[in-house]
Design an enzyme around this catalytic site. Structure first.
Site, PDB file in Angstrom:
ATOM      1  N   LEU A 201       0.828  -1.217   0.000  1.00 46.19           N
ATOM      2  CA  LEU A 201       0.000   0.000   0.000  1.00 46.19           C
ATOM      3  C   LEU A 201       0.851   1.251   0.000  1.00 46.19           C
ATOM      4  O   LEU A 201       0.453   2.283  -0.532  1.00 46.19           O
ATOM      5  CB  LEU A 201      -0.890   0.034   1.249  1.00 46.19           C
ATOM      6  CG  LEU A 201      -2.150  -0.800   1.282  1.00 46.19           C
ATOM      7  CD1 LEU A 201      -2.880  -0.551   2.589  1.00 46.19           C
ATOM      8  CD2 LEU A 201      -3.047  -0.457   0.106  1.00 46.19           C
ATOM      9  N   THR A 238      -3.924   5.864   4.196  1.00 46.98           N
ATOM     10  CA  THR A 238      -2.600   5.308   3.899  1.00 46.98           C
ATOM     11  C   THR A 238      -1.567   6.428   3.878  1.00 46.98           C
ATOM     12  O   THR A 238      -0.499   6.322   4.481  1.00 46.98           O
ATOM     13  CB  THR A 238      -2.608   4.563   2.552  1.00 46.98           C
ATOM     14  OG1 THR A 238      -3.525   3.464   2.628  1.00 46.98           O
ATOM     15  CG2 THR A 238      -1.224   4.029   2.220  1.00 46.98           C
ATOM     16  N   HIS A 241      -0.893   7.742   7.344  1.00 45.59           N
ATOM     17  CA  HIS A 241      -0.007   6.798   8.041  1.00 45.59           C
ATOM     18  C   HIS A 241       1.448   6.967   7.565  1.00 45.59           C
ATOM     19  O   HIS A 241       2.364   7.084   8.369  1.00 45.59           O
ATOM     20  CB  HIS A 241      -0.518   5.376   7.764  1.00 45.59           C
ATOM     21  CG  HIS A 241       0.332   4.274   8.309  1.00 45.59           C
ATOM     22  ND1 HIS A 241      -0.013   3.551   9.435  1.00 45.59           N
ATOM     23  CD2 HIS A 241       1.511   3.739   7.876  1.00 45.59           C
ATOM     24  CE1 HIS A 241       0.928   2.634   9.668  1.00 45.59           C
ATOM     25  NE2 HIS A 241       1.861   2.730   8.717  1.00 45.59           N
ATOM     26  N   GLU A 242       1.645   7.010   6.245  1.00 47.09           N
ATOM     27  CA  GLU A 242       3.011   7.101   5.713  1.00 47.09           C
ATOM     28  C   GLU A 242       3.651   8.440   6.057  1.00 47.09           C
ATOM     29  O   GLU A 242       4.843   8.499   6.363  1.00 47.09           O
ATOM     30  CB  GLU A 242       3.024   6.859   4.197  1.00 47.09           C
ATOM     31  CG  GLU A 242       2.536   5.481   3.756  1.00 47.09           C
ATOM     32  CD  GLU A 242       3.264   4.328   4.435  1.00 47.09           C
ATOM     33  OE1 GLU A 242       4.401   4.513   4.898  1.00 47.09           O
ATOM     34  OE2 GLU A 242       2.676   3.231   4.517  1.00 47.09           O
ATOM     35  N   THR A 266       0.952   6.221  24.154  1.00 44.67           N
ATOM     36  CA  THR A 266       0.319   5.117  23.430  1.00 44.67           C
ATOM     37  C   THR A 266       0.578   3.823  24.206  1.00 44.67           C
ATOM     38  O   THR A 266       1.714   3.546  24.553  1.00 44.67           O
ATOM     39  CB  THR A 266       0.888   4.976  22.003  1.00 44.67           C
ATOM     40  OG1 THR A 266       2.317   4.932  22.077  1.00 44.67           O
ATOM     41  CG2 THR A 266       0.461   6.125  21.121  1.00 44.67           C
TER      42      THR A 266
HETATM   43 ZN   LIG Z   1       3.666   1.863   8.480  1.00 44.71          ZN
END
Ligand SMILES: [Zn+2]
Length: 430
Positions: A201, A238, A241-242, A266
Protein backbone atom coordinates in the site's frame (compact mmCIF):
# COMPACT_ATOMS: atom_id res chain seq x y z
CA UNK A 1 -4.13 -1.41 7.59
CA UNK A 2 -0.45 -1.65 6.81
CA UNK A 3 1.58 -4.72 7.25
CA UNK A 4 5.27 -4.93 7.92
CA UNK A 5 7.36 -8.08 8.19
CA UNK A 6 8.21 -7.38 11.79
CA UNK A 7 7.69 -10.87 13.13
CA UNK A 8 7.27 -14.16 11.40
CA UNK A 9 4.55 -15.39 13.74
CA UNK A 10 2.45 -12.36 12.87
CA UNK A 11 2.99 -13.10 9.23
CA UNK A 12 1.60 -16.57 9.66
CA UNK A 13 -1.26 -15.47 11.90
CA UNK A 14 -2.60 -12.89 9.53
CA UNK A 15 -1.43 -14.34 6.25
CA UNK A 16 -4.95 -14.22 4.92
CA UNK A 17 -5.02 -10.46 5.32
CA UNK A 18 -1.72 -9.78 3.67
CA UNK A 19 -3.24 -7.53 1.06
CA UNK A 20 -2.86 -4.69 3.51
CA UNK A 21 0.72 -3.63 3.56
CA UNK A 22 2.85 -0.73 4.71
CA UNK A 23 6.43 -1.78 4.28
CA UNK A 24 8.14 1.16 5.95
CA UNK A 25 9.72 -1.12 8.55
CA UNK A 26 10.99 -3.59 5.97
CA UNK A 27 12.31 -0.68 3.88
CA UNK A 28 14.00 0.75 6.96
CA UNK A 29 15.75 -2.54 7.68
CA UNK A 30 16.94 -2.72 4.07
CA UNK A 31 18.29 0.82 4.19
CA UNK A 32 20.10 0.21 7.47
CA UNK A 33 21.69 -2.90 6.03
CA UNK A 34 22.74 -1.20 2.80
CA UNK A 35 24.11 1.89 4.50
CA UNK A 36 26.02 1.28 7.74
CA UNK A 37 26.27 5.04 8.37
CA UNK A 38 22.50 5.40 8.52
CA UNK A 39 22.25 3.72 11.92
CA UNK A 40 24.49 6.39 13.42
CA UNK A 41 22.43 9.17 11.82
CA UNK A 42 19.21 7.64 13.09
CA UNK A 43 20.72 7.30 16.58
CA UNK A 44 21.83 10.93 16.55
CA UNK A 45 18.34 12.07 15.55
CA UNK A 46 16.86 9.89 18.30
CA UNK A 47 19.18 11.45 20.88
CA UNK A 48 18.11 14.90 19.69
CA UNK A 49 14.46 13.85 19.93
CA UNK A 50 14.87 12.58 23.48
CA UNK A 51 16.68 15.73 24.51
CA UNK A 52 13.99 17.93 23.00
CA UNK A 53 11.23 16.01 24.70
CA UNK A 54 12.92 16.25 28.07
CA UNK A 55 13.99 19.89 27.76
CA UNK A 56 10.99 21.36 26.04
CA UNK A 57 8.02 19.14 26.67
CA UNK A 58 5.09 20.04 24.50
CA UNK A 59 1.97 20.91 26.45
CA UNK A 60 -0.42 18.00 26.27
CA UNK A 61 -3.67 19.83 26.46
CA UNK A 62 -5.35 17.42 24.09
CA UNK A 63 -8.82 17.39 22.73
CA UNK A 64 -9.00 20.88 21.36
CA UNK A 65 -8.89 21.57 17.69
CA UNK A 66 -7.45 25.06 17.75
CA UNK A 67 -4.66 25.74 15.35
CA UNK A 68 -6.02 29.01 14.15
CA UNK A 69 -2.64 30.61 13.78
CA UNK A 70 -1.25 30.58 10.30
CA UNK A 71 2.24 31.34 11.40
CA UNK A 72 4.61 29.25 9.38
CA UNK A 73 7.83 31.16 9.78
CA UNK A 74 10.76 29.89 11.77
CA UNK A 75 9.67 31.67 14.91
CA UNK A 76 12.46 32.13 17.38
CA UNK A 77 12.08 30.27 20.62
CA UNK A 78 9.79 27.54 19.38
CA UNK A 79 7.89 25.95 16.60
CA UNK A 80 4.88 27.72 15.09
CA UNK A 81 1.45 26.52 16.12
CA UNK A 82 0.60 25.57 12.55
CA UNK A 83 3.38 24.28 10.34
CA UNK A 84 2.79 24.53 6.62
CA UNK A 85 4.24 21.70 4.50
CA UNK A 86 4.50 22.36 0.74
CA UNK A 87 3.67 19.15 -1.09
CA UNK A 88 4.63 17.88 -4.53
CA UNK A 89 2.85 14.78 -5.82
CA UNK A 90 4.62 12.71 -8.48
CA UNK A 91 2.12 10.50 -10.30
CA UNK A 92 3.79 7.70 -12.27
CA UNK A 93 1.37 5.98 -14.59
CA UNK A 94 1.67 3.12 -17.02
CA UNK A 95 -2.05 2.78 -17.70
CA UNK A 96 -4.66 5.51 -17.99
CA UNK A 97 -6.31 4.38 -14.76
CA UNK A 98 -3.08 4.98 -12.88
CA UNK A 99 -2.97 8.58 -14.08
CA UNK A 100 -5.17 9.79 -11.25
CA UNK A 101 -6.90 13.16 -11.46
CA UNK A 102 -5.85 16.37 -9.78
CA UNK A 103 -9.16 16.23 -7.92
CA UNK A 104 -8.14 12.90 -6.42
CA UNK A 105 -4.82 14.42 -5.35
CA UNK A 106 -6.64 17.33 -3.77
CA UNK A 107 -8.93 14.93 -1.92
CA UNK A 108 -5.81 13.42 -0.34
CA UNK A 109 -4.44 16.82 0.64
CA UNK A 110 -7.78 17.55 2.29
CA UNK A 111 -7.59 14.34 4.33
CA UNK A 112 -4.04 15.12 5.43
CA UNK A 113 -5.18 18.52 6.61
CA UNK A 114 -8.22 17.19 8.40
CA UNK A 115 -6.43 14.34 10.15
CA UNK A 116 -3.33 16.31 11.14
CA UNK A 117 -5.49 19.11 12.50
CA UNK A 118 -8.08 16.91 14.20
CA UNK A 119 -10.74 18.18 11.85
CA UNK A 120 -11.66 14.66 10.71
CA UNK A 121 -15.37 14.02 10.88
CA UNK A 122 -15.05 10.65 12.64
CA UNK A 123 -13.46 11.65 15.96
CA UNK A 124 -16.74 10.62 17.61
CA UNK A 125 -15.71 7.03 16.85
CA UNK A 126 -12.86 7.30 19.35
CA UNK A 127 -13.92 5.48 22.54
CA UNK A 128 -14.55 7.88 25.40
CA UNK A 129 -11.67 6.45 27.42
CA UNK A 130 -9.16 7.34 24.69
CA UNK A 131 -10.68 10.61 23.53
CA UNK A 132 -8.40 12.81 25.63
CA UNK A 133 -5.37 11.38 23.82
CA UNK A 134 -6.48 12.73 20.44
CA UNK A 135 -4.92 15.99 19.38
CA UNK A 136 -4.51 18.55 16.67
CA UNK A 137 -0.94 17.98 15.47
CA UNK A 138 -0.80 21.39 13.84
CA UNK A 139 0.36 20.51 10.33
CA UNK A 140 -1.10 22.10 7.23
CA UNK A 141 -0.43 20.58 3.82
CA UNK A 142 -0.71 22.49 0.57
CA UNK A 143 0.23 21.72 -3.01
CA UNK A 144 3.32 23.74 -3.93
CA UNK A 145 2.73 26.75 -6.18
CA UNK A 146 6.40 27.15 -7.07
CA UNK A 147 8.84 24.48 -8.19
CA UNK A 148 12.53 24.22 -7.30
CA UNK A 149 13.37 26.82 -9.95
CA UNK A 150 10.70 29.21 -8.77
CA UNK A 151 8.47 28.49 -11.73
CA UNK A 152 4.71 28.31 -11.27
CA UNK A 153 3.40 24.79 -10.72
CA UNK A 154 0.29 22.99 -9.56
CA UNK A 155 2.39 20.81 -7.29
CA UNK A 156 1.22 17.78 -9.27
CA UNK A 157 3.36 15.94 -11.83
CA UNK A 158 1.79 13.42 -14.19
CA UNK A 159 4.47 11.28 -15.80
CA UNK A 160 4.22 8.22 -18.01
CA UNK A 161 6.41 5.28 -17.07
CA UNK A 162 7.17 2.08 -18.90
CA UNK A 163 7.27 0.32 -15.53
CA UNK A 164 4.05 -1.58 -15.00
CA UNK A 165 4.68 -1.58 -11.25
CA UNK A 166 7.15 -0.46 -8.62
CA UNK A 167 8.55 -2.00 -5.43
CA UNK A 168 10.22 -0.65 -2.29
CA UNK A 169 13.55 -0.41 -4.13
CA UNK A 170 12.91 3.33 -4.73
CA UNK A 171 12.81 3.09 -8.55
CA UNK A 172 9.75 5.33 -8.39
CA UNK A 173 11.90 8.15 -6.98
CA UNK A 174 14.31 8.47 -9.89
CA UNK A 175 13.81 9.41 -13.54
CA UNK A 176 16.69 7.09 -14.41
CA UNK A 177 14.69 4.09 -13.25
CA UNK A 178 11.27 4.97 -14.64
CA UNK A 179 10.19 7.17 -11.77
CA UNK A 180 10.48 10.89 -11.11
CA UNK A 181 13.23 12.73 -9.23
CA UNK A 182 12.29 14.11 -5.84
CA UNK A 183 12.32 17.80 -5.07
CA UNK A 184 14.43 19.32 -2.31
CA UNK A 185 13.25 17.74 0.93
CA UNK A 186 14.22 20.86 2.85
CA UNK A 187 11.44 22.70 1.02
CA UNK A 188 8.90 20.05 0.02
CA UNK A 189 7.22 16.85 1.09
CA UNK A 190 7.53 14.47 -1.87
CA UNK A 191 4.68 12.03 -2.41
CA UNK A 192 5.02 9.46 -5.16
CA UNK A 193 1.88 7.69 -6.37
CA UNK A 194 2.01 4.63 -8.60
CA UNK A 195 1.21 0.98 -9.03
CA UNK A 196 3.01 -1.64 -6.99
CA UNK A 197 3.62 -5.32 -7.15
CA UNK A 198 2.27 -7.60 -4.50
CA UNK A 199 0.08 -6.10 -1.84
CA UNK A 200 2.09 -3.01 -1.02
CA UNK A 201 0.00 0.00 0.00
CA UNK A 202 2.85 2.33 0.70
CA UNK A 203 6.09 3.09 2.51
CA UNK A 204 8.02 6.03 3.84
CA UNK A 205 11.65 7.01 3.71
CA UNK A 206 13.70 6.79 6.90
CA UNK A 207 14.08 10.01 8.87
CA UNK A 208 17.82 10.54 8.45
CA UNK A 209 18.02 8.73 5.12
CA UNK A 210 19.31 9.91 1.73
CA UNK A 211 18.11 13.27 0.50
CA UNK A 212 17.12 12.07 -2.97
CA UNK A 213 14.75 9.43 -1.67
CA UNK A 214 13.07 11.42 1.07
CA UNK A 215 9.29 11.27 1.04
CA UNK A 216 6.43 8.81 0.97
CA UNK A 217 5.10 6.40 -1.63
CA UNK A 218 1.44 5.42 -1.93
CA UNK A 219 -0.47 2.98 -4.12
CA UNK A 220 -2.76 4.77 -6.60
CA UNK A 221 -5.84 2.86 -5.39
CA UNK A 222 -5.15 3.83 -1.77
CA UNK A 223 -4.66 7.54 -2.43
CA UNK A 224 -7.31 10.17 -1.74
CA UNK A 225 -11.04 9.54 -1.45
CA UNK A 226 -12.32 9.73 -5.04
CA UNK A 227 -11.42 8.32 -8.46
CA UNK A 228 -9.42 5.11 -8.16
CA UNK A 229 -9.49 5.05 -4.35
CA UNK A 230 -10.79 1.62 -3.37
CA UNK A 231 -12.29 0.36 -0.11
CA UNK A 232 -11.17 -0.42 2.50
CA UNK A 233 -8.35 2.04 1.79
CA UNK A 234 -10.39 4.80 0.20
CA UNK A 235 -10.39 7.40 2.97
CA UNK A 236 -6.86 8.69 2.47
CA UNK A 237 -5.45 7.14 5.63
CA UNK A 238 -2.60 5.31 3.90
CA UNK A 239 -0.93 8.66 3.16
CA UNK A 240 -1.74 9.90 6.66
CA UNK A 241 -0.01 6.80 8.04
CA UNK A 242 3.01 7.10 5.71
CA UNK A 243 3.43 10.81 6.39
CA UNK A 244 3.36 9.80 10.06
CA UNK A 245 6.48 7.72 9.39
CA UNK A 246 7.97 10.66 7.51
CA UNK A 247 7.41 12.64 10.72
CA UNK A 248 9.34 9.93 12.63
CA UNK A 249 6.40 7.91 13.91
CA UNK A 250 6.90 4.22 14.58
CA UNK A 251 4.09 1.66 14.37
CA UNK A 252 2.11 1.55 17.61
CA UNK A 253 3.40 -1.93 18.48
CA UNK A 254 7.00 -0.80 17.97
CA UNK A 255 7.53 -3.28 15.11
CA UNK A 256 8.04 -5.98 17.67
CA UNK A 257 5.91 -8.07 19.98
CA UNK A 258 4.94 -5.56 22.69
CA UNK A 259 7.71 -3.29 21.35
CA UNK A 260 7.97 0.44 21.90
CA UNK A 261 7.02 3.26 19.55
CA UNK A 262 8.99 5.69 21.72
CA UNK A 263 5.79 7.58 22.49
CA UNK A 264 4.75 7.99 26.10
CA UNK A 265 0.97 7.96 25.87
CA UNK A 266 0.32 5.12 23.43
CA UNK A 267 -0.24 1.82 25.25
CA UNK A 268 1.95 -1.15 24.36
CA UNK A 269 0.36 -3.68 22.07
CA UNK A 270 1.39 -7.03 20.75
CA UNK A 271 1.14 -6.45 17.04
CA UNK A 272 -0.77 -4.73 14.25
CA UNK A 273 -4.55 -4.55 14.08
CA UNK A 274 -6.44 -5.36 10.89
CA UNK A 275 -9.92 -4.62 9.65
CA UNK A 276 -12.33 -2.46 11.61
CA UNK A 277 -12.50 -3.89 15.12
CA UNK A 278 -14.56 -2.67 18.05
CA UNK A 279 -14.41 -3.07 21.79
CA UNK A 280 -11.43 -3.50 24.05
CA UNK A 281 -8.62 -5.74 22.83
CA UNK A 282 -6.09 -6.41 25.56
CA UNK A 283 -2.45 -7.35 25.04
CA UNK A 284 0.92 -6.75 26.69
CA UNK A 285 -0.82 -6.02 29.98
CA UNK A 286 -2.35 -2.84 28.63
CA UNK A 287 -5.35 -2.83 30.94
CA UNK A 288 -7.93 -1.48 31.28
CA UNK A 289 -8.50 -0.08 27.80
CA UNK A 290 -6.27 -2.18 25.61
CA UNK A 291 -4.78 -1.60 22.17
CA UNK A 292 -5.09 1.86 20.68
CA UNK A 293 -6.10 0.45 17.31
CA UNK A 294 -7.83 3.71 16.34
CA UNK A 295 -4.41 5.31 15.93
CA UNK A 296 -3.24 6.27 12.43
CA UNK A 297 -0.02 4.33 13.05
CA UNK A 298 -1.78 0.98 13.40
CA UNK A 299 -2.84 -1.12 10.36
CA UNK A 300 -6.58 -0.80 10.83
CA UNK A 301 -8.77 -0.17 7.78
CA UNK A 302 -9.16 3.49 6.83
CA UNK A 303 -12.62 3.59 8.40
CA UNK A 304 -11.23 2.49 11.77
CA UNK A 305 -8.47 5.14 12.10
CA UNK A 306 -9.17 8.36 13.95
CA UNK A 307 -6.31 9.92 15.87
CA UNK A 308 -2.76 10.88 16.64
CA UNK A 309 -1.97 11.28 20.33
CA UNK A 310 -0.43 14.18 22.24
CA UNK A 311 2.71 12.12 22.69
CA UNK A 312 2.95 11.42 18.96
CA UNK A 313 2.54 15.10 18.22
CA UNK A 314 5.32 15.98 20.65
CA UNK A 315 7.63 13.51 18.93
CA UNK A 316 6.75 14.86 15.46
CA UNK A 317 7.40 18.43 16.51
CA UNK A 318 10.93 17.70 17.68
CA UNK A 319 11.86 17.41 13.99
CA UNK A 320 10.96 21.08 13.61
CA UNK A 321 12.90 22.39 16.60
CA UNK A 322 16.07 24.37 15.76
CA UNK A 323 18.59 21.78 14.67
CA UNK A 324 15.84 19.25 14.00
CA UNK A 325 15.87 17.07 10.89
CA UNK A 326 13.02 18.95 9.20
CA UNK A 327 13.68 22.39 10.65
CA UNK A 328 14.58 23.75 7.18
CA UNK A 329 10.96 23.31 6.10
CA UNK A 330 10.01 26.17 8.42
CA UNK A 331 11.90 28.65 6.24
CA UNK A 332 8.63 29.11 4.39
CA UNK A 333 10.14 29.57 0.93
CA UNK A 334 7.42 27.86 -1.10
CA UNK A 335 3.95 29.37 -1.54
CA UNK A 336 1.27 26.70 -1.28
CA UNK A 337 -2.25 26.29 -2.54
CA UNK A 338 -4.59 26.49 0.39
CA UNK A 339 -7.73 27.33 -1.56
CA UNK A 340 -9.47 24.14 -0.50
CA UNK A 341 -7.78 23.79 2.85
CA UNK A 342 -9.90 21.38 4.87
CA UNK A 343 -9.64 23.57 7.94
CA UNK A 344 -11.11 26.56 6.21
CA UNK A 345 -13.84 24.47 4.67
CA UNK A 346 -14.68 23.06 8.07
CA UNK A 347 -14.35 26.37 9.86
CA UNK A 348 -16.44 28.56 7.61
CA UNK A 349 -19.48 28.21 5.47
CA UNK A 350 -18.26 30.83 3.06
CA UNK A 351 -16.41 29.98 -0.11
CA UNK A 352 -12.66 30.20 -0.43
CA UNK A 353 -11.18 33.54 0.36
CA UNK A 354 -10.53 35.40 -2.86
CA UNK A 355 -7.84 37.77 -4.01
CA UNK A 356 -8.10 40.05 -7.02
CA UNK A 357 -5.01 41.74 -8.40
CA UNK A 358 -5.17 44.56 -10.92
CA UNK A 359 -3.76 45.67 -13.22
CA UNK A 360 -2.11 42.36 -13.92
CA UNK A 361 0.42 42.30 -15.57
CA UNK A 362 1.61 45.45 -13.84
CA UNK A 363 4.40 47.96 -14.08
CA UNK A 364 4.24 50.01 -10.91
CA UNK A 365 1.16 50.39 -8.73
CA UNK A 366 -0.95 47.29 -8.12
CA UNK A 367 -4.23 47.05 -6.27
CA UNK A 368 -4.84 43.89 -4.25
CA UNK A 369 -8.47 43.34 -3.33
CA UNK A 370 -9.20 40.88 -0.54
CA UNK A 371 -12.64 39.66 0.46
CA UNK A 372 -12.19 37.98 3.81
CA UNK A 373 -12.17 40.36 6.79
CA UNK A 374 -10.17 37.73 8.66
CA UNK A 375 -7.19 38.90 6.59
CA UNK A 376 -7.24 42.21 8.42
CA UNK A 377 -4.36 42.59 10.81
CA UNK A 378 -2.41 39.81 9.15
CA UNK A 379 0.39 40.03 6.63
CA UNK A 380 0.35 40.18 2.87
CA UNK A 381 3.53 38.60 1.57
CA UNK A 382 5.04 38.76 -1.90
CA UNK A 383 7.30 35.93 -3.07
CA UNK A 384 9.61 35.98 -6.06
CA UNK A 385 10.18 33.12 -8.47
CA UNK A 386 12.79 31.61 -6.20
CA UNK A 387 10.19 31.37 -3.52
CA UNK A 388 11.88 34.06 -1.43
CA UNK A 389 9.70 36.47 0.49
CA UNK A 390 10.64 39.88 -0.85
CA UNK A 391 7.90 42.14 0.43
CA UNK A 392 5.57 42.06 3.39
CA UNK A 393 2.92 44.55 4.39
CA UNK A 394 0.39 44.65 7.16
CA UNK A 395 -3.21 44.31 5.97
CA UNK A 396 -5.03 47.31 7.42
CA UNK A 397 -7.72 47.47 4.76
CA UNK A 398 -9.12 44.91 2.34
CA UNK A 399 -8.07 47.06 -0.62
CA UNK A 400 -4.33 47.54 -0.65
CA UNK A 401 -1.94 49.22 -3.03
CA UNK A 402 1.49 47.78 -3.65
CA UNK A 403 4.29 49.58 -5.43
CA UNK A 404 6.04 46.97 -7.54
CA UNK A 405 8.08 49.38 -9.63
CA UNK A 406 11.23 48.26 -7.89
CA UNK A 407 10.68 44.61 -8.72
CA UNK A 408 12.34 42.90 -11.65
CA UNK A 409 10.14 41.52 -14.41
CA UNK A 410 8.72 38.08 -13.73
CA UNK A 411 6.11 36.12 -11.84
CA UNK A 412 5.39 36.80 -8.20
CA UNK A 413 3.10 35.10 -5.73
CA UNK A 414 1.08 37.12 -3.27
CA UNK A 415 -0.30 35.52 -0.17
CA UNK A 416 -2.50 37.01 2.52
CA UNK A 417 -3.06 35.27 5.81
CA UNK A 418 -6.57 35.09 7.15
CA UNK A 419 -5.68 32.90 10.09
CA UNK A 420 -6.99 29.78 8.36
CA UNK A 421 -6.31 29.10 4.75
CA UNK A 422 -5.01 32.34 3.35
CA UNK A 423 -5.64 33.86 -0.04
CA UNK A 424 -3.18 33.44 -2.88
CA UNK A 425 -2.71 35.30 -6.13
CA UNK A 426 -0.20 35.46 -8.94
CA UNK A 427 1.22 38.78 -10.16
CA UNK A 428 3.10 39.30 -13.38
CA UNK A 429 5.50 42.24 -13.32
CA UNK A 430 6.44 43.49 -16.80
ZN1 LIG B 1 3.67 1.86 8.48
Amino acid sequence: MKYCLSALFLLITIAGLAQTQCRSFEYRQQQLKANPMLAQTVATIEQFTSRQLSQRPVAVTGGTSGGTSSSSGAASGGTPSLITIPVVVHILYNTNAENISDAQVQSQIDVLNADYQKQNSDTAEIPSYYRSLATNCGFRFGLALADTNGQATTGIIHKYTTNSYFTINDDIKSSATGGDDGWDRDRYLNIWVGNFTGSLLGYSSVVGGAKATDGVVVLYTAFGTVGTATAPFNLGRTAVHEVGHWLNMIHTWGDDSCGTDLVADTPPQQGPTYGDPSGIILSCGNTPYGNLYQDYMDFTDDIGMHLFTNGQKARMLTLFAPGGFRYALLADTVPVDTATDAVSVAATESSASAMTIYPNPAVSLVTVQLTDPACLGGLLDVYNQLGQKIMSVRVTTLTLQLDVAGLAGGIYFIRASDGKKGAVGKLIRI
